[in-house]
Scaffold this motif. Structure first.
Motif, short mmCIF file in Angstrom:
data_model
loop_
_atom_site.label_atom_id
_atom_site.label_comp_id
_atom_site.label_asym_id
_atom_site.label_seq_id
_atom_site.Cartn_x
_atom_site.Cartn_y
_atom_site.Cartn_z
N PRO A 89 0.81 -1.23 0.00
CA PRO A 89 0.00 0.00 0.00
C PRO A 89 0.83 1.27 0.00
O PRO A 89 0.47 2.26 -0.65
N HIS A 90 1.93 1.30 0.76
CA HIS A 90 2.87 2.42 0.71
C HIS A 90 4.07 1.95 -0.10
O HIS A 90 4.99 1.31 0.42
N PRO A 91 4.10 2.26 -1.40
CA PRO A 91 5.06 1.59 -2.28
C PRO A 91 6.45 2.20 -2.33
O PRO A 91 7.37 1.56 -2.86
N ASP A 92 6.63 3.39 -1.81
CA ASP A 92 7.88 4.10 -2.04
C ASP A 92 8.91 3.85 -0.95
O ASP A 92 8.68 4.11 0.23
N GLY A 93 10.06 3.32 -1.37
CA GLY A 93 11.17 3.09 -0.45
C GLY A 93 12.47 3.32 -1.18
O GLY A 93 12.50 3.73 -2.34
N GLY A 94 13.56 3.02 -0.50
CA GLY A 94 14.86 3.17 -1.14
C GLY A 94 15.97 3.37 -0.14
O GLY A 94 15.75 3.59 1.06
N ALA A 95 17.19 3.28 -0.65
CA ALA A 95 18.39 3.47 0.17
C ALA A 95 19.58 3.69 -0.74
O ALA A 95 19.56 3.30 -1.92
N ALA A 96 20.60 4.34 -0.22
CA ALA A 96 21.88 4.52 -0.91
C ALA A 96 21.73 5.17 -2.28
O ALA A 96 22.43 4.84 -3.22
N GLY A 97 20.78 6.10 -2.38
CA GLY A 97 20.59 6.82 -3.63
C GLY A 97 19.71 6.12 -4.65
O GLY A 97 19.56 6.62 -5.78
N TRP A 98 19.13 4.99 -4.28
CA TRP A 98 18.21 4.26 -5.17
C TRP A 98 16.77 4.47 -4.73
O TRP A 98 16.46 4.44 -3.54
N GLY A 175 17.70 8.68 -6.71
CA GLY A 175 17.27 9.85 -5.96
C GLY A 175 16.67 9.47 -4.63
O GLY A 175 16.57 8.30 -4.26
N ARG A 176 16.25 10.49 -3.91
CA ARG A 176 15.66 10.29 -2.59
C ARG A 176 14.19 9.89 -2.75
O ARG A 176 13.42 10.59 -3.43
N PRO A 177 13.75 8.77 -2.15
CA PRO A 177 12.35 8.37 -2.29
C PRO A 177 11.41 9.35 -1.61
O PRO A 177 11.75 9.92 -0.56
#
Length: 420
Positions: A89-98, A175-177
């Motif tokens: 449901p909350h799809p946006d994540g990321g780390a290390a510039g991805w 980029g930053r999520p």
């Protein structure tokens, strides 16, 4: 590629999610003159073909001009869903510039088969005004990158170990999520206002097109053979049966949620098929006679003999690709087949000269299951489990023989019109 297998390839390519599979079924039924039966509207009783849609599940049937009251049903049951990765449901994540998409595993997917593949995204967006909009990104959008061997020196000697919470998150940008990024992108692809999107049902899919392979192109590889190959077979068999104007009432149903147990309003354990059959029979009292004369064919893929792992198979019941569909038997009723049902299946195969095999699991290797036992328990209708042999079941890409799809269709058509 023969005509039937090419048509299967086209069907699979048009069906990256259960909702798209249902839409493709409806498109093909409409071209054959079938009309929609809306559940909330008066039930149509005139002869002809009709279909009913509920989310990722579709039912279709044909009532001939000379069908008598109490006529038996001949049911072809399959499922529209496949093991995959589903967007949270909350799809946006990321780390290390991805930038990454948060996903969870749907069904018993082979996790490693989703690594290092170009993936698309498909499903539906539900808007605040109640509108449901399909979405299909059919280009490389996501990728689940595997860890390089330099950083996992034991991977080839000790095996790949994946944590689905950490290791299956696909990347889809840099980029930053930020919350709402992915939905804004998908809303743009669907041509709707992102602020109007209330929720979503989205799955990833492998973008590699279905194709033949082998020296003589005798093999066919593609995504979602489990179980869109059976959906395609059931749909085609129903259309062919309808052209014969049978004295039976042929029914096709493609259920959603089989891969996660079928316990839903649109799954085989739900009431939908029973409700439709009851209305078709003319009511509760009339359905008892019809059900007693009816038969159901539960069609899912089955395990072909794997040349590298023959010790995992029952030696006297090996099943081969391009050897014809296989009757599926299990003493503990993980499959619903019994002897009279098997005889009805063999009769249908003999009618159209289709070879049939028998699949039984090794005693030390418990088998999976299908919608067959669920439907036979819920409806009390004799049910036969059969399947097309494949390798790599539950992988993002599976393998079958080019001759078997047509054979499943031929035998299923004979089953649907068999009044004996």
């Amino acid at each position: 590629m023969n005509e039937t297998t090419q048509d299967l390839a086209d069907f699979i390519s048009a069906s990256p999610s259960p909702y798209h599979a249902v839409a493709e079924v409806v498109r093909r039924l409409g071209a054959e003159g079938f009309t929609e039966q809306v559940e909330s509207q008066p039930w149509g009783t005139a002869p002809g073909g009709r279909y009913l849609v509920r989310d990722g599940t579709v039912l279709a049937w044909y009532v001939g001009e000379n069908v008598a009251p109490g006529a038996p049903f001949r049911i072809f049951a399959a499922h529209t869903d496949s093991p995959t990765l589903k967007v949270k449901p909350h799809p946006d994540g990321g780390a290390a510039g991805w930038r990454q998409a948060n996903v969870e595993v749907y069904g018993g997917a082979l996790w490693n088969s989703w690594l290092d593949r170009d993936l698309g995204l498909a499903g539906r967006l539900a808007l605040l005004d109640g509108t449901v909009v399909p979405v299909h990104v059919d280009r490389p959008l996501l990728r689940v990158p595997q860890l390089a061997v330099h950083l996992d020196r034991q991977v080839n000697s000790e095996g790949l170990k994946l944590d689905p919470q950490r290791h299956l998150l696909p990347v889809w940008g840099l980029g930053r999520p930020a919350e709402g990024d992915l939905i804004r992108f998908l809303a743009g692809q669907a041509g709707v206002d992102a602020e109007a999107v209330a929720a979503h049902d989205l799955t990833v899919h492998d973008l590699t097109a279905p194709a033949t392979l082998g020296q003589d192109d005798e093999l066919f590889a593609g995504p979602r053979l489990d179980n869109q190959a059976s959906v395609h077979s059931g749909l085609t068999a129903l259309i062919r049966a309808a052209r014969q104007n049978p004295s039976t009432i042929p029914v096709f149903v493609g259920f959603d949620h089989e891969e996660i147990g079928s316990d839903s309003a649109t799954g085989a354990a739900g009431p939908l098929l029973e409700q439709v059959l009851t209305r078709l029979a003319g009511g509760l009292e009339e359905r008892y006679r019809s059900f007693a004369l009816s038969r159901c064919l539960s069609v899912d893929v089955t395990q072909a003999a794997h040349p590298n792992y023959l010790e995992r198979h029952e030696p006297d019941h090996l099943v081969f690709v391009n050897g014809g569909p296989a009757l599926k038997v299990n003493a503990n009723q993980r499959y619903a087949t019994d002897a009279p049902g098997a005889a009805a299946w063999y009769r249908a195969c003999a009618e159209v000269n289709v070879p049939s095999q028998v699949f039984v699991s090794r005693n030390t290797m418990p088998c999976g299951s299908t919608v067959g036992p669920i439907l036979s328990t819920r409806l009390g209708i004799r049910t036969v489990d059969v399947g097309m042999p494949i390798l790599s079941m539950h992988s993002s890409r599976e393998l079958c023989g080019v001759d078997d799809p047509a054979r499943v269709i031929d035998a299923a058509t004979a089953f649907l019109v068999d009044a004996s």
